[in-house]
Design a protein around this motif. Structure first.
Motif, short mmCIF file in Angstrom:
data_model
loop_
_atom_site.label_atom_id
_atom_site.label_comp_id
_atom_site.label_asym_id
_atom_site.label_seq_id
_atom_site.Cartn_x
_atom_site.Cartn_y
_atom_site.Cartn_z
N ARG A 1 -4.41 -1.06 -7.59
CA ARG A 1 -4.49 -0.06 -6.51
C ARG A 1 -3.91 1.27 -6.96
NH1 ARG A 1 -7.12 2.48 -2.77
NH2 ARG A 1 -5.89 3.06 -0.97
N GLU B 1 0.83 -1.20 0.00
CA GLU B 1 0.00 0.00 0.00
C GLU B 1 0.87 1.25 0.00
OE1 GLU B 1 -3.29 2.52 -0.03
OE2 GLU B 1 -3.21 0.38 -0.43
N ALA B 2 1.92 1.26 0.80
CA ALA B 2 2.83 2.42 0.83
C ALA B 2 3.49 2.62 -0.53
CB ALA B 2 3.90 2.22 1.92
N ALA C 1 1.38 6.66 -6.87
CA ALA C 1 0.27 7.56 -7.19
C ALA C 1 0.63 9.01 -6.93
CB ALA C 1 -0.97 7.17 -6.40
N ASP C 2 1.51 9.23 -5.96
CA ASP C 2 1.96 10.60 -5.65
C ASP C 2 3.00 11.11 -6.63
OD1 ASP C 2 0.25 10.89 -3.51
OD2 ASP C 2 1.74 10.32 -2.01
N GLN D 1 0.81 4.05 -2.88
CA GLN D 1 0.57 5.46 -2.55
C GLN D 1 1.69 6.34 -3.10
OE1 GLN D 1 -1.91 7.03 -0.66
NE2 GLN D 1 -3.08 5.22 -0.11
N SER D 2 2.93 5.88 -2.95
CA SER D 2 4.07 6.66 -3.45
C SER D 2 4.06 6.79 -4.97
CB SER D 2 5.39 6.01 -2.98
OG SER D 2 5.51 6.09 -1.58
N LEU E 1 -5.93 4.74 -7.09
CA LEU E 1 -5.47 5.94 -6.38
C LEU E 1 -5.31 7.13 -7.34
CD1 LEU E 1 -2.85 4.33 -3.99
CD2 LEU E 1 -4.97 5.47 -3.31
#
Length: 133
Positions: A61, A15-16, A22-23, A19-20, A65
């Protein structure tokens, strides 16, 4: 939770990583953020990050995101283009507004020649061995 939903669950590290990505981080930087990669060679990080991104759950995912981030965006490039094109095409726009909209669209799409900037000044580079610091 349904069985299908359980299959889509990511670990905290996955997940981390997602998220990274997607950022906007690179796969390697996202991997370094999510996993302990301090002692890994860059080639190993690249390989592991690529494998992780190839995982269908992780890729799904990341896509999810990115969609959510796009929906939350206050203003997108696409929206800018649509608004400026609307001004340029509108019969109600004043000539100056049309010219300004077209200029901005040209700049956004890179149609203008590069602008040369001459920057002068002094650059001071301090060394960690410099006793004055």
């Amino acid at each position: 939770m349904t069985a299908e939903r359980l299959d889509m669950t990511l670990t905290a590290k996955q997940e981390a990583f997602a998220q990274s990505i997607a950022d906007g981080k690179t796969q390697a930087d996202a991997y370094r953020t999510a996993y302990n990669a301090v002692k890994m060679k860059p080639e190993t990080v690249w390989s592991k990050a690529s494998e992780l991104m190839a995982d269908g759950k992780v890729a799904a995912r990341v896509a999810s995101l990115k969609v959510k981030l796009e929906e939350k965006a206050l203003w997108t490039r696409e929206r800018s283009v649509l608004v400026l094109a609307g001004i340029a095409d509108s019969s109600e726009s004043k000539p100056g507004e049309v010219v300004s909209a077209v200029k901005e669209l040209n700049a956004m799409h890179g149609f203008n020649a590069p602008t040369r900037l001459d920057v002068t000044g002094v650059v001071i580079v301090a060394s960690p061995l410099d006793e004055r610091l």
